[in-house]
Scaffold this active site. Sequence first.
Site, mmCIF file in Angstrom:
data_model
loop_
_atom_site.group_PDB
_atom_site.id
_atom_site.type_symbol
_atom_site.label_atom_id
_atom_site.label_comp_id
_atom_site.label_asym_id
_atom_site.label_seq_id
_atom_site.Cartn_x
_atom_site.Cartn_y
_atom_site.Cartn_z
ATOM 1 N N ALA A 1 -1.174 3.073 27.802
ATOM 2 C CA ALA A 1 -1.459 3.665 26.490
ATOM 3 C C ALA A 1 -3.051 3.953 26.302
ATOM 4 O O ALA A 1 -3.607 3.938 25.454
ATOM 5 C CB ALA A 1 -1.318 2.637 25.297
ATOM 6 N N TYR B 1 5.455 3.036 28.673
ATOM 7 C CA TYR B 1 4.661 3.897 28.088
ATOM 8 C C TYR B 1 4.292 4.071 26.604
ATOM 9 O O TYR B 1 5.380 3.956 25.832
ATOM 10 C CB TYR B 1 4.720 5.261 28.490
ATOM 11 C CG TYR B 1 4.773 5.465 29.947
ATOM 12 C CD1 TYR B 1 3.936 5.965 30.651
ATOM 13 C CD2 TYR B 1 6.034 5.114 30.563
ATOM 14 C CE1 TYR B 1 3.762 6.162 32.027
ATOM 15 C CE2 TYR B 1 6.008 5.310 32.132
ATOM 16 C CZ TYR B 1 4.820 5.691 32.781
ATOM 17 O OH TYR B 1 4.910 5.837 34.164
ATOM 18 N N ARG C 1 -3.548 -2.567 -37.875
ATOM 19 C CA ARG C 1 -3.896 -1.076 -37.750
ATOM 20 C C ARG C 1 -4.614 -0.548 -39.115
ATOM 21 O O ARG C 1 -4.532 -1.425 -40.180
ATOM 22 C CB ARG C 1 -2.595 -0.342 -37.667
ATOM 23 C CG ARG C 1 -1.647 -0.184 -38.751
ATOM 24 C CD ARG C 1 -0.352 0.344 -38.429
ATOM 25 N NE ARG C 1 0.663 0.216 -39.411
ATOM 26 C CZ ARG C 1 2.119 0.291 -39.393
ATOM 27 N NH1 ARG C 1 2.563 0.311 -37.968
ATOM 28 N NH2 ARG C 1 2.669 0.174 -40.365
ATOM 29 N N ALA D 1 7.879 2.773 -27.054
ATOM 30 C CA ALA D 1 7.241 3.849 -26.307
ATOM 31 C C ALA D 1 5.848 3.638 -26.459
ATOM 32 O O ALA D 1 5.203 3.481 -27.452
ATOM 33 C CB ALA D 1 7.800 5.267 -26.734
ATOM 34 N N ASN E 1 4.147 14.656 22.782
ATOM 35 C CA ASN E 1 2.891 15.222 23.255
ATOM 36 C C ASN E 1 2.305 16.160 22.300
ATOM 37 O O ASN E 1 1.187 16.426 22.234
ATOM 38 C CB ASN E 1 2.950 16.045 24.444
ATOM 39 C CG ASN E 1 3.394 14.993 25.541
ATOM 40 O OD1 ASN E 1 2.716 14.363 26.050
ATOM 41 N ND2 ASN E 1 4.549 15.341 26.466
ATOM 42 N N ASP F 1 3.420 6.206 24.434
ATOM 43 C CA ASP F 1 3.886 7.201 23.586
ATOM 44 C C ASP F 1 5.421 7.537 23.516
ATOM 45 O O ASP F 1 5.915 8.742 23.444
ATOM 46 C CB ASP F 1 3.095 8.525 23.853
ATOM 47 C CG ASP F 1 3.262 8.894 25.510
ATOM 48 O OD1 ASP F 1 3.938 8.175 26.118
ATOM 49 O OD2 ASP F 1 2.878 9.979 25.650
ATOM 50 N N ALA G 1 4.491 -1.011 -35.136
ATOM 51 C CA ALA G 1 3.953 0.359 -34.522
ATOM 52 C C ALA G 1 2.594 0.477 -34.744
ATOM 53 O O ALA G 1 2.266 0.509 -35.783
ATOM 54 C CB ALA G 1 4.879 1.552 -34.670
ATOM 55 N N ARG H 1 -3.136 17.509 22.760
ATOM 56 C CA ARG H 1 -2.256 18.305 22.035
ATOM 57 C C ARG H 1 -1.892 18.120 20.766
ATOM 58 O O ARG H 1 -1.320 18.819 19.883
ATOM 59 C CB ARG H 1 -0.952 18.606 22.993
ATOM 60 C CG ARG H 1 -1.383 19.397 24.199
ATOM 61 C CD ARG H 1 0.061 19.786 25.097
ATOM 62 N NE ARG H 1 0.178 18.578 25.933
ATOM 63 C CZ ARG H 1 1.125 18.551 26.823
ATOM 64 N NH1 ARG H 1 2.188 19.292 26.749
ATOM 65 N NH2 ARG H 1 1.324 17.490 27.552
#
Length: 451
Positions: free
Chosen positions: A8, A99, A437, A377, A224, A101, A420, A14
């Site tokens: 390796a 190998y 709030r 939501a 390659n 690769d 809410a 390439r």
Amino acid sequence: MLEAIVLAAGKGTRMKSNLPKVMHPLAGKPFLQHVLETTRSLAPANIHLVLGHGADVVQASLNLAEVNVVPQEQQLGTGHAVMQVLPQLADDSVVLILYGDVPLISRETLEKLASVANRKALGLLTVRLPDPTGYGRVLRDQQGNISAIVEQKDASPEQLTINEVNTGFISVHAAFLRDCLPKLSNQNAQGEYYLTDIIALAKAAGLDVVALETRHLYEVQGVNNRQQQAELERLFQQHQAQKLMEQGLTLLDPARFDCRGDLQIGADCIVDINCVFEGRVVLGNNVRIGPNCLIKDAVIGDDVEIEANSVIDDAKIGPECHIGPFARVRPGSQFAKGAKVGNFVETKKAVVGEGSKINHLSYVGDAELGANVNVGAGTITCNYDGVNKHKTRIGNDVFVGSNTALVAPVEIADGATVAAGSTITLNVKTNQLAVARERQRNVDGWQRPKK
């Protein structure tokens, strides 16, 4: 005794990349990792890994425990690479040469190749190609026995017509390697020491050269360039898809499917197009997955529906849950039976109780939700103070109104309701209504600004 040498050291010019060639991915793992995993499955006494270009990157990126790393300072050919390992080979071992690769070589093929080598025989893996361009040709004598291998750049026009080629995979006794490698010459078109020249040396020494021909081209295909990488990826995914369909998985288009890990399936699962599975994923029975989903390191229970464009990462999804579309389930999330996480919802380290719903446009992180919770939501658990993460705890049967911020650490007890638009900083007791709030004011005679 079996030893393995994995070559390796090459740069992979390439590939047009700063990354060592063997570190480029196939199915989510570097080429070299595929090779090492297959090699380890043979349980050799030693694995010798020859590294050159980018050795520091390879060593930093892969688990090389119990692997003997051997440097090749100058890349002077495959024969020269094996020479670097010679001093560390046991005299009585059979050596398998692979190998880094060539990622898809199988354990079964390697076992067969290793089994034929001894003091009197050498094993060579070959393959027949419709177009052998670029490969070393296998030369045979009049009796059909292998006599030598000639590299393409050194081959005659007649030899170039041969379609049986050398794959590079060799099994050989260490004693013969010690004897023949010093005899290699670099007098060839590339000025390199070819490992393949040991075939002719073996014949001259009276050794049998036993050829094994693989039927599966993908096993011995090296990479390659980027085109070959893409071709091998698709070929590998085609085989993955085929195996899974044989096990009963419905793929609406097998050509648009990627498994980059281990996918286990129950009965009657359906996967739509462009889905990617990474790591270890387990699907229960009757799981339906819509298009364009990414699922990584997850366990999905029975009768779950995952709608389009959802991401699930390191999570456990209980039975009968409904996810998405466009949901992001981050690591540490756990959903109990029948939980629902809808469109544009993100969770992280969230335990969502049975039958609870986070239907849309919310972030729930570092949180525990009981059963039958309804999160409106635009709800956010404010879990981070800039330094530390804090937890939000929500009991059973809680209703959280839309556009609410729950500032952790905070607890909402069973049966509570959050109005809410509230910003909740204090704990809410059982069955309380929390309203946090500013009081609304309506201003008469308001003049809207004009351009």
